[in-house]
Design an enzyme around this catalytic site. Structure first.
Site, PDB file in Angstrom:
ATOM      1  N   ILE A  16       0.868  -1.329  -0.004  1.00 51.11           N
ATOM      2  CA  ILE A  16      -0.106   0.104  -0.230  1.00 51.11           C
ATOM      3  C   ILE A  16       0.874   1.297  -0.031  1.00 51.11           C
ATOM      4  O   ILE A  16       0.630   2.179  -0.569  1.00 51.11           O
ATOM      5  CB  ILE A  16      -1.094  -0.246   1.319  1.00 51.11           C
ATOM      6  CG1 ILE A  16      -1.843  -1.006   1.060  1.00 51.11           C
ATOM      7  CG2 ILE A  16      -1.758   1.327   1.439  1.00 51.11           C
ATOM      8  CD1 ILE A  16      -2.865  -1.227   2.483  1.00 51.11           C
ATOM      9  N   ASP A  64      13.351   3.179  10.720  1.00 47.22           N
ATOM     10  CA  ASP A  64      12.706   2.218  11.678  1.00 47.22           C
ATOM     11  C   ASP A  64      11.603   2.940  12.242  1.00 47.22           C
ATOM     12  O   ASP A  64      12.157   3.647  13.377  1.00 47.22           O
ATOM     13  CB  ASP A  64      13.737   1.445  12.460  1.00 47.22           C
ATOM     14  CG  ASP A  64      13.183   0.366  13.197  1.00 47.22           C
ATOM     15  OD1 ASP A  64      11.954   0.515  13.385  1.00 47.22           O
ATOM     16  OD2 ASP A  64      13.920  -0.339  13.825  1.00 47.22           O
ATOM     17  N   LYS A 124       3.904  12.274  15.618  1.00 47.57           N
ATOM     18  CA  LYS A 124       4.353  13.378  16.410  1.00 47.57           C
ATOM     19  C   LYS A 124       5.256  14.265  15.752  1.00 47.57           C
ATOM     20  O   LYS A 124       5.319  15.447  15.706  1.00 47.57           O
ATOM     21  CB  LYS A 124       5.104  12.673  17.479  1.00 47.57           C
ATOM     22  CG  LYS A 124       5.623  13.829  18.586  1.00 47.57           C
ATOM     23  CD  LYS A 124       5.923  13.281  19.986  1.00 47.57           C
ATOM     24  CE  LYS A 124       6.436  14.083  20.924  1.00 47.57           C
ATOM     25  NZ  LYS A 124       6.838  13.520  22.330  1.00 47.57           N
ATOM     26  N   TYR A 167      -2.871  -7.569  16.673  1.00 46.72           N
ATOM     27  CA  TYR A 167      -2.962  -6.639  15.568  1.00 46.72           C
ATOM     28  C   TYR A 167      -4.186  -5.687  15.636  1.00 46.72           C
ATOM     29  O   TYR A 167      -4.141  -4.531  15.377  1.00 46.72           O
ATOM     30  CB  TYR A 167      -2.996  -7.521  14.240  1.00 46.72           C
ATOM     31  CG  TYR A 167      -3.182  -6.899  13.012  1.00 46.72           C
ATOM     32  CD1 TYR A 167      -1.841  -6.090  12.252  1.00 46.72           C
ATOM     33  CD2 TYR A 167      -4.425  -6.911  12.333  1.00 46.72           C
ATOM     34  CE1 TYR A 167      -2.081  -5.451  11.103  1.00 46.72           C
ATOM     35  CE2 TYR A 167      -4.363  -6.020  10.855  1.00 46.72           C
ATOM     36  CZ  TYR A 167      -3.139  -5.668  10.586  1.00 46.72           C
ATOM     37  OH  TYR A 167      -3.284  -4.728   9.267  1.00 46.72           O
ATOM     38  N   LYS A 171      -4.339  -1.549  15.978  1.00 54.21           N
ATOM     39  CA  LYS A 171      -5.230  -0.878  14.805  1.00 54.21           C
ATOM     40  C   LYS A 171      -6.075   0.031  15.313  1.00 54.21           C
ATOM     41  O   LYS A 171      -6.583   1.067  14.825  1.00 54.21           O
ATOM     42  CB  LYS A 171      -5.357  -1.674  13.467  1.00 54.21           C
ATOM     43  CG  LYS A 171      -4.390  -2.397  12.794  1.00 54.21           C
ATOM     44  CD  LYS A 171      -3.628  -1.199  12.298  1.00 54.21           C
ATOM     45  CE  LYS A 171      -2.476  -1.965  11.385  1.00 54.21           C
ATOM     46  NZ  LYS A 171      -1.821  -0.808  10.458  1.00 54.21           N
ATOM     47  N   THR A 202      -1.365  -7.709  -0.835  1.00 57.44           N
ATOM     48  CA  THR A 202       0.016  -7.524  -0.731  1.00 57.44           C
ATOM     49  C   THR A 202       0.771  -8.366  -0.030  1.00 57.44           C
ATOM     50  O   THR A 202       0.254  -9.232   0.304  1.00 57.44           O
ATOM     51  CB  THR A 202      -0.109  -6.077   0.264  1.00 57.44           C
ATOM     52  OG1 THR A 202      -0.212  -6.533   1.449  1.00 57.44           O
ATOM     53  CG2 THR A 202      -0.956  -5.033  -0.150  1.00 57.44           C
TER      54      THR A 202
HETATM   55  N1  LIG Z   1      -2.723  -5.820   2.924  1.00 56.22           N
HETATM   56  C1  LIG Z   1      -3.838  -5.872   3.795  1.00 56.22           C
HETATM   57  O1  LIG Z   1      -4.573  -6.916   3.595  1.00 56.22           O
HETATM   58  C2  LIG Z   1      -4.052  -4.832   4.926  1.00 56.22           C
HETATM   59  C3  LIG Z   1      -5.379  -4.555   5.509  1.00 56.22           C
HETATM   60  C4  LIG Z   1      -5.409  -3.832   6.532  1.00 56.22           C
HETATM   61  C5  LIG Z   1      -4.344  -2.940   6.774  1.00 56.22           C
HETATM   62  N2  LIG Z   1      -3.165  -3.019   6.246  1.00 56.22           N
HETATM   63  C6  LIG Z   1      -2.200  -2.256   6.658  1.00 56.22           C
HETATM   64  O2  LIG Z   1      -1.532  -1.490   5.534  1.00 56.22           O
HETATM   65  C7  LIG Z   1      -0.290  -1.219   5.855  1.00 56.22           C
HETATM   66  C8  LIG Z   1       0.716  -1.519   4.671  1.00 56.22           C
HETATM   67  O3  LIG Z   1       0.673  -2.851   4.561  1.00 56.22           O
HETATM   68  P1  LIG Z   1       0.870  -3.807   3.320  1.00 56.22           P
HETATM   69  O4  LIG Z   1      -0.270  -4.513   3.286  1.00 56.22           O
HETATM   70  O5  LIG Z   1       1.368  -2.850   2.179  1.00 56.22           O
HETATM   71  O6  LIG Z   1       2.077  -4.711   3.752  1.00 56.22           O
HETATM   72  P2  LIG Z   1       3.562  -4.835   3.144  1.00 56.22           P
HETATM   73  O7  LIG Z   1       4.340  -5.728   4.062  1.00 56.22           O
HETATM   74  O8  LIG Z   1       3.474  -4.886   1.642  1.00 56.22           O
HETATM   75  O9  LIG Z   1       4.288  -3.130   3.499  1.00 56.22           O
HETATM   76  C9  LIG Z   1       4.596  -2.967   4.580  1.00 56.22           C
HETATM   77  C10 LIG Z   1       5.750  -2.112   4.694  1.00 56.22           C
HETATM   78  O10 LIG Z   1       6.191  -1.595   6.037  1.00 56.22           O
HETATM   79  C11 LIG Z   1       7.497  -1.886   6.445  1.00 56.22           C
HETATM   80  N3  LIG Z   1       7.842  -1.904   7.492  1.00 56.22           N
HETATM   81  C12 LIG Z   1       7.722  -2.929   8.522  1.00 56.22           C
HETATM   82  N4  LIG Z   1       8.029  -2.771   9.644  1.00 56.22           N
HETATM   83  C13 LIG Z   1       8.842  -1.356   9.567  1.00 56.22           C
HETATM   84  C14 LIG Z   1       9.485  -0.630  10.538  1.00 56.22           C
HETATM   85  N5  LIG Z   1       9.700  -0.912  11.826  1.00 56.22           N
HETATM   86  N6  LIG Z   1      10.011   0.647  10.000  1.00 56.22           N
HETATM   87  C15 LIG Z   1       9.774   0.762   8.807  1.00 56.22           C
HETATM   88  N7  LIG Z   1       9.226   0.257   7.919  1.00 56.22           N
HETATM   89  C16 LIG Z   1       8.677  -0.871   8.358  1.00 56.22           C
HETATM   90  C17 LIG Z   1       8.023  -3.022   5.432  1.00 56.22           C
HETATM   91  O11 LIG Z   1       9.349  -2.875   5.191  1.00 56.22           O
HETATM   92  C18 LIG Z   1       7.070  -2.941   4.248  1.00 56.22           C
HETATM   93  O12 LIG Z   1       7.393  -2.194   3.201  1.00 56.22           O
HETATM   94  C19 LIG Z   1       0.274  -1.831   7.223  1.00 56.22           C
HETATM   95  O13 LIG Z   1       0.095  -0.862   8.339  1.00 56.22           O
HETATM   96  C20 LIG Z   1      -1.009  -2.927   7.223  1.00 56.22           C
HETATM   97  O14 LIG Z   1      -1.281  -3.314   8.606  1.00 56.22           O
HETATM   98  C21 LIG Z   1      -2.988  -3.897   5.257  1.00 56.22           C
END
Ligand SMILES: NC(=O)c1ccc[n+]([C@@H]2O[C@H](COP(=O)([O-])OP(=O)(O)OC[C@H]3O[C@@H](n4cnc5c(N)ncnc54)[C@H](O)[C@@H]3O)[C@@H](O)[C@H]2O)c1
Length: 265
Positions: A16, A64, A124, A167, A171, A202
Site C-alpha cells: 500500500i 525504523d 508526532k 494486530y 489498529k 500485498t
Molecule cells: N494488506 C492488507 O490486507 C492490509 C489490510 C489492512 C491494513 N493493512 C495495513 O496497511 C499497511 C501496509 O501494509 P501492506 O499490506 O502494504 O504490507 P507490506 O508488508 O507490503 O508493507 C509494509 C511495509 O512496512 C515496512 N515496515 C515494516 N516494519 C517497519 C519498520 N519498523 N520501520 C519501517 N518500515 C517498516 C515493510 O518493510 C514494508 O515495506 C500496514 O499498516 C498494514 O497493517 C494492510
C-alpha cells in the site's frame, strides 16, 4: 490533483505504501519522500517513480518507525531537502497471527512497536514540523492547509478478530490516535484521518497462515466481502491521496473504511 507541496510516505518499499508513493507522483506531486526499513526494495520504488515520472524529485530515507531518533531523522532529512512536508501517509505496519492464549509476548510487542508506537512517533514528528510551516493554498479548496496526515489502520481497527488480538489492539489504537490528533490540530490547519483497509493483495498476506488453513481463511474472507473480491493496493492509495488532498478539506478526526463492504457488519 493539486499537490504543490511535499509528500512523505512510510512503508513505501512495498504494498500500500509503494502504491501511495507511485500515485502521488502520478497525480502531479513533484517532491516525494519515501521511507522504509527495507532499503533495497525502497530503491526499487524510487527507480520506478523516477523512470515513469521524470521531473519528480524522490528522496529515499531509511527509517525504523519503532525508533524515535530514526523517525525524527526521517522528518529532518525531508525538511532539509524540501523545506516542508504537507501530505503524510503513515503506512508501515506488520501483522502476527495467534489468539491470546498462544501469541508470544514478543509478537505482541513487535506489533505494538511498529503499528501503534511507530505511527505515534511518525505523527508526532510530522505534526511538529507542520506546526512550523506556513499554510499552502490549493485549487481544490478556498481554505489554506498547513498539512494533512493519514494513518493506516485496518478493518481490524473497527472490529475484533480472535486470531489477531495484537494486530486488532494496535489498529484500534491507530484509529484512536487519528481521531484525537484530528480534533486537536484542526485549529492549526492540520487534518488527521485514518484509513481502514480490508483484505488487500500485498505481501503482508504472506504472514497469514499458509497451506489448507490459509486457503480456507482466504476463502472465508472473500465470502465476507460484498464486492466479492479482495482489494488492490492502489484502491487504498486512492483513498489515502484523497484524504491528504484539498478535496477533503472538511474531513478530519475520522476513519474511511476501504474493505469492499463487509457482509457481517
Ligand atoms: N494488506 C492488507 O490486507 C492490509 C489490510 C489492512 C491494513 N493493512 C495495513 O496497511 C499497511 C501496509 O501494509 P501492506 O499490506 O502494504 O504490507 P507490506 O508488508 O507490503 O508493507 C509494509 C511495509 O512496512 C515496512 N515496515 C515494516 N516494519 C517497519 C519498520 N519498523 N520501520 C519501517 N518500515 C517498516 C515493510 O518493510 C514494508 O515495506 C500496514 O499498516 C498494514 O497493517 C494492510
Amino acid at each position: 490533483m493539486d499537490f504543490q507541496g511535499v509528500a512523505l510516505v512510510t512503508g513505501a518499499a512495498s504494498g500500500i505504501g509503494r502504491a501511495t508513493a507511485l500515485l502521488y507522483a502520478a497525480e502531479g506531486c513533484k517532491r516525494i519522500v519515501i521511507a522504509d526499513f527495507n532499503t533495497s526494495l525502497l530503491q526499487e520504488t524510487k527507480k520506478e517513480i523516477e523512470q515513469s515520472r521524470p521531473g519528480v524529485d524522490v528522496l529515499a530515507v531509511s527509517v525504523d518507525v519503532r525508533s524515535e531518533a530514526s523517525v525524527q531523522k526521517m522528518v529532518d532529512q525531508a525538511i532539509e531537502r524540501f523545506a516542508r512536508i504537507d501530505y503524510c501517509a503513515n503506512v508501515a505496519g506488520i501483522i502476527r497471527f495467534g489468539d491470546t492464549s498462544v501469541l508470544p509476548l514478543s509478537d505482541f510487542d513487535d506489533v505494538y512497536q511498529v503499528n501503534l508506537r511507530g505511527t505515534f512517533l511518525c505523527a508526532k514528528a510530522e505534526i511538529n514540523a507542520m506546526l512550523q510551516q506556513e499554510p499552502l493554498r490549493n485549487s481544490h479548496s478556498e481554505f489554506e492547509a498547513r498539512g494533512a496526515i493519514v494513518n493506516v489502520s485496518s478493518q481490524a481497527g473497527l472490529m475484533g478478530n480472535g486470531n489477531l488480538p495484537a494486530y486488532v489492539a494496535s489498529k484500534h489504537g491507530v484509529v484512536g490516535l487519528s481521531k484525537s490528533d484530528g480534533v486537536k490540530f484542526a485549529q492549526h490547519g492540520i487534518r488527521v484521518n485514518a484509513v481502514c483497509p480490508g483484505t488487500i493483495e500485498t505481501p503482508i498476506l504472506g504472514d497469514l497462515p499458509q497451506g489448507e488453513i490459509g486457503k480456507q481463511r482466504a476463502a472465508e474472507r472473500t465470502r465476507e466481502i460484498a464486492l466479492g473480491r479482495i482489494g488492490r493496493p492502489d484502491e487504498v492509495a486512492q483513498c489515502i491521496i484523497f484524504l491528504t488532498s484539498g478535496r477533503s478539506s472538511f474531513v478530519t478526526g475520522t476513519t474511511l473504511a476501504v474493505h469492499g463492504g463487509l457482509r457481517n457488519t
